[in-house]
Design a protein around this motif. Structure first.
Motif, PDB file in Angstrom:
ATOM      1  N   ALA A 137     -52.625 -66.672 -42.675  1.00  0.00           N
ATOM      2  CA  ALA A 137     -51.551 -66.632 -43.774  1.00  0.00           C
ATOM      3  C   ALA A 137     -51.376 -68.105 -44.384  1.00  0.00           C
ATOM      4  O   ALA A 137     -50.974 -68.209 -45.503  1.00  0.00           O
ATOM      5  CB  ALA A 137     -50.393 -66.254 -43.009  1.00  0.00           C
ATOM      6  N   LYS A 138     -51.505 -68.996 -43.433  1.00  0.00           N
ATOM      7  CA  LYS A 138     -51.051 -70.374 -43.977  1.00  0.00           C
ATOM      8  C   LYS A 138     -52.154 -70.625 -45.105  1.00  0.00           C
ATOM      9  O   LYS A 138     -52.095 -71.439 -45.975  1.00  0.00           O
ATOM     10  CB  LYS A 138     -50.930 -71.498 -42.965  1.00  0.00           C
ATOM     11  CG  LYS A 138     -49.670 -71.422 -42.233  1.00  0.00           C
ATOM     12  CD  LYS A 138     -48.555 -71.561 -43.043  1.00  0.00           C
ATOM     13  CE  LYS A 138     -47.218 -71.761 -42.299  1.00  0.00           C
ATOM     14  NZ  LYS A 138     -46.127 -71.769 -43.441  1.00  0.00           N
ATOM     15  N   ALA A 139     -53.357 -70.346 -44.808  1.00  0.00           N
ATOM     16  CA  ALA A 139     -54.554 -70.768 -45.645  1.00  0.00           C
ATOM     17  C   ALA A 139     -54.299 -69.996 -46.910  1.00  0.00           C
ATOM     18  O   ALA A 139     -54.739 -70.640 -48.293  1.00  0.00           O
ATOM     19  CB  ALA A 139     -56.014 -70.496 -44.888  1.00  0.00           C
ATOM     20  N   GLY A 140     -53.914 -68.701 -46.870  1.00  0.00           N
ATOM     21  CA  GLY A 140     -53.405 -67.977 -48.173  1.00  0.00           C
ATOM     22  C   GLY A 140     -52.415 -68.614 -48.823  1.00  0.00           C
ATOM     23  O   GLY A 140     -52.550 -68.692 -50.027  1.00  0.00           O
ATOM     24  N   GLN A 141     -51.288 -69.280 -48.477  1.00  0.00           N
ATOM     25  CA  GLN A 141     -50.401 -70.023 -48.883  1.00  0.00           C
ATOM     26  C   GLN A 141     -51.062 -71.400 -49.696  1.00  0.00           C
ATOM     27  O   GLN A 141     -50.781 -71.758 -50.738  1.00  0.00           O
ATOM     28  CB  GLN A 141     -49.178 -70.404 -47.945  1.00  0.00           C
ATOM     29  CG  GLN A 141     -48.219 -69.438 -47.570  1.00  0.00           C
ATOM     30  CD  GLN A 141     -47.082 -69.866 -46.794  1.00  0.00           C
ATOM     31  OE1 GLN A 141     -47.252 -70.797 -45.779  1.00  0.00           O
ATOM     32  NE2 GLN A 141     -46.042 -69.548 -47.548  1.00  0.00           N
ATOM     33  N   ALA A 142     -51.915 -71.959 -48.838  1.00  0.00           N
ATOM     34  CA  ALA A 142     -52.583 -72.980 -49.428  1.00  0.00           C
ATOM     35  C   ALA A 142     -53.111 -72.930 -50.790  1.00  0.00           C
ATOM     36  O   ALA A 142     -53.093 -73.479 -51.668  1.00  0.00           O
ATOM     37  CB  ALA A 142     -53.213 -73.747 -48.309  1.00  0.00           C
ATOM     38  N   GLY A 162     -40.764 -68.615 -42.641  1.00  0.00           N
ATOM     39  CA  GLY A 162     -42.156 -68.459 -41.872  1.00  0.00           C
ATOM     40  C   GLY A 162     -41.902 -67.886 -40.562  1.00  0.00           C
ATOM     41  O   GLY A 162     -40.563 -68.095 -39.990  1.00  0.00           O
ATOM     42  N   LEU A 163     -42.949 -67.555 -39.765  1.00  0.00           N
ATOM     43  CA  LEU A 163     -42.870 -67.380 -38.361  1.00  0.00           C
ATOM     44  C   LEU A 163     -44.205 -67.376 -37.641  1.00  0.00           C
ATOM     45  O   LEU A 163     -45.126 -67.555 -38.707  1.00  0.00           O
ATOM     46  CB  LEU A 163     -42.275 -65.757 -37.916  1.00  0.00           C
ATOM     47  CG  LEU A 163     -43.107 -64.593 -38.264  1.00  0.00           C
ATOM     48  CD1 LEU A 163     -42.638 -63.404 -37.674  1.00  0.00           C
ATOM     49  CD2 LEU A 163     -43.540 -64.565 -39.719  1.00  0.00           C
ATOM     50  N   SER A 164     -44.146 -67.109 -36.579  1.00  0.00           N
ATOM     51  CA  SER A 164     -45.809 -67.258 -36.102  1.00  0.00           C
ATOM     52  C   SER A 164     -45.822 -66.647 -34.596  1.00  0.00           C
ATOM     53  O   SER A 164     -44.861 -66.716 -33.850  1.00  0.00           O
ATOM     54  CB  SER A 164     -46.166 -68.719 -36.019  1.00  0.00           C
ATOM     55  OG  SER A 164     -47.449 -68.898 -35.545  1.00  0.00           O
ATOM     56  N   LEU A 165     -46.828 -66.165 -34.571  1.00  0.00           N
ATOM     57  CA  LEU A 165     -47.443 -65.531 -33.200  1.00  0.00           C
ATOM     58  C   LEU A 165     -48.554 -66.164 -32.855  1.00  0.00           C
ATOM     59  O   LEU A 165     -49.652 -66.178 -33.397  1.00  0.00           O
ATOM     60  CB  LEU A 165     -47.441 -63.945 -33.190  1.00  0.00           C
ATOM     61  CG  LEU A 165     -46.210 -63.137 -33.694  1.00  0.00           C
ATOM     62  CD1 LEU A 165     -46.559 -61.485 -33.911  1.00  0.00           C
ATOM     63  CD2 LEU A 165     -45.229 -63.488 -32.707  1.00  0.00           C
ATOM     64  N   SER A 166     -48.443 -66.477 -31.526  1.00  0.00           N
ATOM     65  CA  SER A 166     -49.783 -67.147 -31.091  1.00  0.00           C
ATOM     66  C   SER A 166     -50.602 -66.361 -30.257  1.00  0.00           C
ATOM     67  O   SER A 166     -50.268 -65.912 -28.855  1.00  0.00           O
ATOM     68  CB  SER A 166     -49.450 -68.431 -30.154  1.00  0.00           C
ATOM     69  OG  SER A 166     -50.660 -69.187 -29.392  1.00  0.00           O
ATOM     70  N   ARG A 197     -47.210 -58.476 -40.316  1.00  0.00           N
ATOM     71  CA  ARG A 197     -45.871 -59.434 -40.157  1.00  0.00           C
ATOM     72  C   ARG A 197     -45.933 -60.776 -40.681  1.00  0.00           C
ATOM     73  O   ARG A 197     -45.432 -61.128 -41.429  1.00  0.00           O
ATOM     74  CB  ARG A 197     -45.333 -59.163 -38.790  1.00  0.00           C
ATOM     75  CG  ARG A 197     -43.879 -59.870 -38.675  1.00  0.00           C
ATOM     76  CD  ARG A 197     -43.539 -59.703 -37.263  1.00  0.00           C
ATOM     77  NE  ARG A 197     -42.011 -60.462 -37.133  1.00  0.00           N
ATOM     78  CZ  ARG A 197     -41.607 -60.591 -36.044  1.00  0.00           C
ATOM     79  NH1 ARG A 197     -42.479 -60.687 -34.986  1.00  0.00           N
ATOM     80  NH2 ARG A 197     -40.640 -61.200 -35.881  1.00  0.00           N
ATOM     81  N   GLN A 198     -47.097 -61.480 -40.203  1.00  0.00           N
ATOM     82  CA  GLN A 198     -47.299 -62.857 -40.578  1.00  0.00           C
ATOM     83  C   GLN A 198     -47.539 -62.958 -42.062  1.00  0.00           C
ATOM     84  O   GLN A 198     -47.049 -63.846 -42.742  1.00  0.00           O
ATOM     85  CB  GLN A 198     -48.327 -63.784 -39.505  1.00  0.00           C
ATOM     86  CG  GLN A 198     -47.627 -63.800 -38.350  1.00  0.00           C
ATOM     87  CD  GLN A 198     -48.339 -64.648 -37.453  1.00  0.00           C
ATOM     88  OE1 GLN A 198     -48.411 -65.569 -37.474  1.00  0.00           O
ATOM     89  NE2 GLN A 198     -49.386 -64.041 -36.733  1.00  0.00           N
TER      90      GLN A 198
END
Length: 682
Positions: A575-580, A508-512, A525-526
């Protein structure tokens, strides 16, 4: 008072370091000398000998059995005869000097009863070739003259020790003997002389085979059975391996090892390989690890893949029936129960050898032993004809109560033993901690990361305590956004261990950034790394799990941000919600195959995190108005438990979800956030 322990260990390492001299964990070496009796203070004659289960090449003083010679030499006086020779193993316990060191092996009597200060018993391929050749007694005389004596086959034990002692006494010029169907034994007055005699016997046998042996002992090449080109061979091996692993795990789950050396491929390309393989192995050390015979595919290398896979299924069913019949032919009321009917070795012409065991080392060693067996067959057939010991004798050893007792002494397997785990983003943070934890619990680990050097470092740390590091972990390069790299990484995992059982989607990676500052490239990208990447990894590994037909686990490292809406976080949170939701979708789809899919929702894993070190930490610290070095403490203060979450806590959750304690749990998300009320699952 000095003892001969140090020279003995040096000799053991010299002999055990070269596979031409003996196989892994095979054979033993001893030295006799004097030690001080701690009770009387008087000198006493003692023998130091490699104990049961050790390996000459890595032997330490702790691996030696230490016995009093006066008591050993008195044992013939209480020997009840060959029909009850197994009782003498217990008698060895009464010969211990001090605490006795390691458990004595079955060959201890051979060393103790022999009138020689230093003794080696080895399993060299060239020596076993002579020992298993038809006319071995005459062949021994031709190869060695009167310096080496033939000993007819006898199962290892007390009587064999008496036999060799008598033969040595009757042949004072001899420096060693060939043990029919088994191996060689050599002796000397000094440790150096003993080593010289052992090596002379081995090299003389090798030279004699090379000079006098037939050039093509396995017959001519069989058309259509030649080795496939390397790329095609590996592609086919990767396709067949999960199928074979599933078949060979019918009685108990196994790990696999793939071997495609020139010796193996040449053997399988020759006309006589089915006939010779059917004769089985001979040396006890060989067939105890390889089973008496292998499963041999009977289709040419270029057969359609589906046809070959179906045929292997048929051959596996027939193998199991044949093995049960073998057991029933020879078992008595006193025999241990049948341990399992699956093959340990599968030979596929043009492709190579697949070996299986309870862990990666056992699987690899089984393959090494069958390679020894091929070398033995080549040497025996080159000089005469390969004539292994009778099937009934093999059964007597395979189902020997003493071997059964050795199996019972093994430590209980760790919870994830025989599981193969693929962890993405394993080069740092949560991924590295998860890889280490799964390995500590017994799993074979494939550490995947876009940064191959980082993955290699983690794999090397995991493998540092293994006999061979690759038995514990391997590293692969994998940018999870690249479909080709994902497929290649999974193929490498299969070729390393036979398949995949446990997958951790951690990369994973993240941009805030706030919405208005988030570019389409940021969004893509995320989502490419997390939503697309975890989809690609899950798809490729699910194919393997379905082919294995043994179930499996897929774990997504999601985030509390999958359910909690925080500021300046739209791309990452989405993106995390998509994974969930992938967790739920795949749990619903893959359940019929016994594949469980679950997620973990951490929060604020700062320490050791590649994501936070890569700029995410500075961005989130700015959002919350705290110094970056205090970000972990800030996250901890806002939780119900007031505790910081570390990579090891997430790794522990992965273990709990996959260790079968939650075997009826799928489609769920486990929070590891020290208690964030806003992220409670509703």
């Amino acid at each position: 008072m000095t003892t001969p322990v140090e020279p003995l260990l040096e000799r053991a390492h010299l002999l055990g370091a070269d596979p031409r001299n003996t196989n892994y964990a095979g054979g033993n070496a001893s030295a006799k000398g004097t030690a001080v009796d701690p009770v009387t203070g008087a000198p006493v004659e003692v023998m130091w000998v490699k104990g049961s289960g050790g390996d000459l090449g890595t032997l330490t003083e702790a691996g030696l059995s230490v016995l009093r010679l006066d008591r050993l030499r008195a044992l013939p006086g209480v020997y009840p005869g060959v029909e009850r020779e197994d009782e003498m193993v217990a008698a060895l316990d009464h010969c211990a000097f001090g605490k006795g060191g390691a458990a004595p092996s079955i060959d201890t009597a051979m060393h103790g009863l022999l009138d020689a200060a230093h003794v080696d018993h080895l399993h060299p391929d060239a020596g076993i070739a002579i020992a298993t050749a038809a006319g071995g007694a005459e062949l021994t005389r031709r190869v060695y003259g009167d310096r080496v004596v033939w000993v007819p086959w006898r199962r290892p034990g007390f009587q064999l020790g008496l036999d060799i002692a008598a033969i040595k006494d009757a042949h004072p010029a001899a420096v060693g003997c060939v043990l029919g169907g088994h191996g060689i034994t050599a002796w000397g007055a000094t440790s150096a002389e003993c080593a010289d005699n052992s090596l002379w016997m081995i090299r003389t046998a090798e030279a004699y085979i090379a000079e006098h042996g037939r050039a093509d002992p396995f017959g001519p090449v069989r058309p259509g059975y030649e080795p496939l080109p390397e790329a095609a061979r590996h592609e086919r091996a990767a396709a067949l391996f999960p199928v074979l692993r599933g078949l060979c795990s019918t009685d108990a789950r196994r790990v696999g090892h793939y071997t495609a050396t020139l010796e193996v491929l040449d053997f399988l390309s020759r006309e006589r390989h089915p006939e010779l393989a059917a004769r089985g192995t001979s040396c006890p050390d060989h067939f105890l690890r390889t089973k008496v015979t292998p499963l041999v595919a009977d289709l040419p290398a270029g057969a359609p893949l589906g046809e070959l896979a179906d045929r292997l299924g048929e051959l596996h069913a027939a193998y199991r029936e044949d093995y049960r019949a073998y057991y029933e032919r020879h078992a008595t009321a006193a025999s241990p129960p049948m341990r399992g009917a699956d093959p340990a070795i599968v030979l596929v012409p043009g492709v190579g050898m697949f070996s299986f065991g309870a862990d990666a080392q056992t699987a690899r060693v089984a393959g090494e032993f069958y390679l020894n067996a091929i070398n033995v067959m080549r040497g025996a057939e080159a000089l005469s004809a390969y004539a292994p010991i009778a099937e009934a004798e093999k059964f007597r050893i395979e189902y020997w109560e003493l071997e059964e007792a050795k199996l019972r002494r093994r430590p209980a397997p760790r919870p994830l033993a025989t599981r193969v785990a693929l962890v993405t983003g394993a080069g740092s943070g949560i991924g590295a901690a998860t890889a280490r934890r799964l390995a500590a619990e017994g799993a074979c680990v494939v550490a995947a990361d876009r940064d191959l050097a980082a993955a290699e470092k983690v794999a090397a740390e995991i493998g540092a305590g293994a006999h061979r590091p690759a038995d514990a972990a391997v590293a692969v390069r994998a940018d999870v956004t690249d479909e080709g790299q994902v497929a290649a990484a999974v193929r490498q995992a299969v070729l390393a261990f036979g398949g995949v059982d446990l997958v951790v989607n951690n990369a994973g990676l993240s941009l805030s950034r706030p919405l208005l500052s988030t570019t389409a490239a940021d969004w893509d990208r995320q989502h490419d790394v997390m939503a697309r990447g975890s989809f690609l990894v899950s798809r490729e590994t699910a194919r393997i799990m379905i082919a294995q037909a043994m179930g499996g686990d897929i774990v997504y490292i999601c985030s509390k941000n999958a359910v909690f809406a925080g500021p300046d976080n739209v791309a990452y949170g989405a993106a995390k919600a998509g994974q969930a939701h992938q967790v739920r979708l795949l749990a619903a789809e893959l359940g019929e195959h016994g594949i469980r899919v679950n997620g973990i929702n951490p929060d604020g894993v700062v320490r050791g995190s590649g994501i936070f070190a890569g700029g995410w930490g500075a961005d989130r610290a700015a959002v919350y108005g705290v110094p970056e070095e205090e970000l972990g403490a800030f996250y901890a203060r806002r939780t119900l438990l007031g505790r910081e979450v570390l990579p090891e806590h997430v790794a522990a959750a992965v273990y709990v979800l996959t260790c079968d304690e939650l075997s009826r749990t799928t489609g769920t998300h486990l929070p590891v956030d020290a208690g964030v009320a806003a992220a409670f699952l509703r």
